[in-house]
Design an enzyme around this catalytic site. Structure first.
Site, PDB file in Angstrom:
ATOM      1  N   CYS A  97      91.366 -10.599 -32.527  1.00 10.65           N
ATOM      2  CA  CYS A  97      92.318  -9.831 -33.321  1.00 10.65           C
ATOM      3  C   CYS A  97      92.386 -10.452 -34.715  1.00 10.65           C
ATOM      4  O   CYS A  97      92.577 -11.663 -34.856  1.00 10.65           O
ATOM      5  CB  CYS A  97      93.687  -9.868 -32.652  1.00 10.65           C
ATOM      6  SG  CYS A  97      95.019  -9.166 -33.653  1.00 10.65           S
ATOM      7  N   CYS A 100      96.156 -12.127 -35.262  1.00  8.27           N
ATOM      8  CA  CYS A 100      96.633 -13.341 -34.581  1.00  8.27           C
ATOM      9  C   CYS A 100      95.514 -14.231 -34.054  1.00  8.27           C
ATOM     10  O   CYS A 100      95.787 -15.321 -33.555  1.00  8.27           O
ATOM     11  CB  CYS A 100      97.593 -12.975 -33.456  1.00  8.27           C
ATOM     12  SG  CYS A 100      96.812 -12.215 -32.019  1.00  8.27           S
ATOM     13  N   CYS A 122      83.090  -5.118 -25.680  1.00  2.62           N
ATOM     14  CA  CYS A 122      83.448  -5.381 -24.292  1.00  2.62           C
ATOM     15  C   CYS A 122      84.741  -6.192 -24.319  1.00  2.62           C
ATOM     16  O   CYS A 122      84.724  -7.370 -24.665  1.00  2.62           O
ATOM     17  CB  CYS A 122      82.301  -6.142 -23.639  1.00  2.62           C
ATOM     18  SG  CYS A 122      82.519  -6.435 -21.889  1.00  2.62           S
TER      19      CYS A 122
END
Length: 146
Positions: A97, A100, A122
């Site tokens: 991400c 974060c 995936c």
């Protein structure tokens, strides 16, 4: 590498369950065909980071790959960061991400899937939450333009 949302391990453990912490923060992997989003194929909606709720993928990015984990051919622009992962004696592309730094999974290219990018993101189901509301994606687009 630093990310806009930084927390200590103690802070992450206070907001994530044990499995989310293992995968998102310790780069673990859930067993194939066990995740709640593997066979989840909605027409609309958005998948967000389970750590910080930032939008990562839309339902339209998702496809059936048969790999045992949720598969996406692309992400929301700027939502996912790629890193080289050299663990287990091989080189792969890890995805996290962008907000974060939570571990999502890996990207594989050139597998011949009939998708616009010929990529398969995936992703561990544990790394994700899902909302039927596509407005979260519009909010992400607005934030990125600011």
């Amino acid at each position: 590498m630093s990310y806009p949302l930084e927390k200590s391990n103690d802070e992450w453990q206070a907001v994530l369950n044990k499995e989310q912490f293992r995968i998102l923060r310790e780069k673990g992997t859930e067993a194939p065909f066990t995740g709640k989003y593997d066979k989840h194929m909605p027409e609309e909606g958005v998948y967000t980071c389970a750590g910080c709720e930032k939008p990562l993928y839309t339902a339209k990015h998702k496809f059936k790959s048969g790999c045992g984990w949720p598969a996406y051919f692309d992400s929301i622009p700027g939502a996912v960061t790629r890193h080289t992962d050299r663990t287990f004696g091989m080189e792969r592309t890890e995805i996290v991400c962008s907000n974060c730094g939570g571990h999502l999974g890996h990207v594989f290219k050139g597998e011949g899937h009939n998708t616009p990018t010929d990529e398969r993101h995936c992703v561990n189901s544990v790394s994700l939450n899902f909302s039927k509301d596509d407005k979260a994606v519009e909010g992400a687009k607005t934030e990125s333009k600011a």
